[in-house]
Each structure stands twice: as structure tokens, then as C-alpha cells.
Enzyme design. Structure first.
Site, short mmCIF file in Angstrom:
data_model
loop_
_atom_site.label_atom_id
_atom_site.label_comp_id
_atom_site.label_asym_id
_atom_site.label_seq_id
_atom_site.Cartn_x
_atom_site.Cartn_y
_atom_site.Cartn_z
N ALA A 63 0.85 -1.19 0.00
CA ALA A 63 0.00 0.00 0.00
C ALA A 63 0.88 1.24 0.00
CB ALA A 63 -0.91 -0.01 1.23
N GLY A 108 0.31 -5.09 0.98
CA GLY A 108 -0.82 -5.22 0.08
C GLY A 108 -0.48 -5.96 -1.20
N GLU A 111 -0.82 -9.51 -0.33
CA GLU A 111 -2.26 -9.81 -0.22
C GLU A 111 -2.92 -9.93 -1.59
OE1 GLU A 111 -3.56 -7.88 3.99
OE2 GLU A 111 -2.61 -6.54 2.55
N GLU A 131 3.78 -5.49 7.40
CA GLU A 131 3.09 -4.38 8.05
C GLU A 131 3.51 -4.14 9.50
OE1 GLU A 131 0.20 -5.93 4.89
OE2 GLU A 131 1.64 -6.78 6.31
#
Length: 255
Positions: A63, A108, A111, A131
Site C-alpha cells: 500500500a 498489500g 495480499e 506491516e
């Protein structure tokens, strides 16, 4: 499509490319929105979908941290919801999705790869749920999909320590299905996607839905679901053609 996401078709195969190489393809809100639009545009036309990142360094490096660092609690909630919606759209896409992991896949990006059906990594790929070192946890499905893919202990280690694993270690952990030479990745994935696109469309969509449901249902419910899908394919063109072609010892001509 947008200046951050490209959707391209080669026959029945669609390729969604996150195109922010100057930011290592980090996912901010406009990019997530463009991905959602691209996935919707590909539905119904793509019989296989490839997801990858632009440039030679990153699949999706995560992200957008510069954006997240400025977020209020309310904004973070909306960003989380947006990310989940995109990952869910990948997971539920009605055709097989292959993640061509061509470089860094952190946070992300990991993911996004987890939401795909199949993962093929370049030998240069490095993958991790990183993270924790930002003071947060995976927020787009990583705590759930990672456990189901690699098991509880390995997932906890990756999430708790923020471990980054190289392509070969990812293969040994079951995080990816195979590793190929970096320069061969695009051609190899394109060949896989073309093979999938040539399979019977409705049967393949049913197979994906049934396997996905194995994570959502108990075994008894899942077996009932499988039986309904199986019998529901009888009478379709592809079922008749596939069995007739087998008996006639020829290649099937699926719709």
C-alpha cells in the site's frame, strides 16, 4: 483505463498491470479504484486473468505508505474497505487468476498475490507481510488467506516478524506454486493463461467456486455444494462435447 492501471486482452486472456513503477506499484486509492474498474471490465470477457506489476523491480511493493501516514482513523477505515473490495473481487473473479510475481510483493502486494488462484514467481521475487514494522497488521486479507495457504505457524512467523522470503523459500513454503527465470516469467504465465482459457468455461468457473467454498463451508456443506455444481454441468455444451470427444478420441471443441 487509467494512468496507473492497464487492462489488455490477448484473445480470451486479460492482463491487469498495476502501472506505477516509479512508486514500485504501490496501491493508493485512485489505483485501487482503477483496479476495481478493470476487474469489472474484464468480467464476462476474460477466460483467464493475469495480474502483475509494471517495471522490473516490483509486483506491488505494498500500500502507499506516504498516503497512509497522513490518514485519519475514518480515512483508514475507508481505505481498508476499498482494499478488501479489490482483493475479494480478485478472489471471486469468475475465471482463474494468475499472479505473475515479478519482483517485490510486500504488504498489500502480498495480499494481492494471495487473492489470486495461482502464483508464479520470478526468481527475483521477494514476498512478505511486512506491516508489523509500520505499527499495523495486514489489512486486506493477509491474516486470513496466508494462514490458509501456508499454515498457522508459518503465517504467524511471517506476520509477527514481518519476514521477507525470496522466491525459492516462498516455493518451499507453498506461498507460490512455481519459480521461473525472470526473463521467462511473462511467456510462461501467458502460456499457462492460454491453456486455462482453452478449458471449458463453465466447468472451470464451477471448479474455482467449489475450491473457494472449501474455505468458507464445513466439509458436509462443501460436499453438498460440490454435488450440486457437478450435476448442474450435465446438459451443457461443454459437458456433452467433452465426453463425446473423449469417446471419439479427438480434441474437444469447447465453447
Amino acid at each position: 483505463m487509467s494512468d496507473t492501471v492497464r487492462l489488455e486482452f490477448d484473445g480470451d486472456v486479460a492482463t491487469l498491470t498495476v502501472d506505477r513503477p516509479d512508486r514500485l506499484n504501490a496501491l493508493n486509492e485512485p489505483t485501487l479504484e482503477a483496479m476495481a474498474d478493470a476487474l469489472e471490465d474484464a468480467r464476462g470477457d476474460a477466460r483467464a486473468l493475469v495480474v502483475t506489476g509494471a517495471g522490473d523491480k516490483a509486483f506491488v511493493a505494498g500500500a502507499d505508505i506516504s498516503r497512509m501516514s497522513e490518514m485519519s482513523v475514518e480515512e483508514s477505515h475507508a481505505y481498508c474497505e476499498q482494499g478488501h473490495a479489490v482483493m475479494n473481487a480478485v478472489e471471486s473473479f469468475p475465471a482463474p487468476v494468475i499472479a505473475a510475481v515479478n519482483g517485490y510483493a510486500f504488504g498489500g502486494g502480498c495480499e494481492l498475490a494471495l487473492a489470486a488462484d495461482l502464483r508464479v514467481a520470478s526468481e527475483r521475487a521477494v514476498i512478505g507481510q511486512t506491516e508489523i514494522d509500520l505499527g499495523i497488521v495486514p489489512g486486506w486479507g493477509g491474516t486470513q488467506r496466508l494462514v490458509r495457504l501456508v499454515g498457522d505457524e508459518t503465517a504467524r512467523r511471517m506476520v509477527f516478524f514481518g519476514e521477507r522470503v525470496d522466491a525459492q523459500d516462498a516455493l518451499e513454503l507453498g506461498l507460490v506454486g512455481e519459480v521461473v527465470a525472470h526473463d521467462d516469467l511473462d511467456d510462461h504465465v501467458a502460456e499457462m493463461a492460454a491453456d486455462l482459457a482453452a478449458k471449458p468455461q463453465f466447468a472451470l468457473a464451477a471448479a474455482k467456486e467449489a475450491v473457494n467454498q472449501a474455505h468458507e463451508m464445513g466439509q458436509r456443506e462443501g460436499l453438498d455444494f460440490e454435488r450440486r455444481l457437478w450435476s448442474g454441468l450435465f446438459g451443457t455444451h461443454d459437458q456433452r462435447e467433452g465426453m463425446t470427444a473423449f469417446l471419439e478420441d479427438r480434441e474437444a471443441a469447447f465453447e
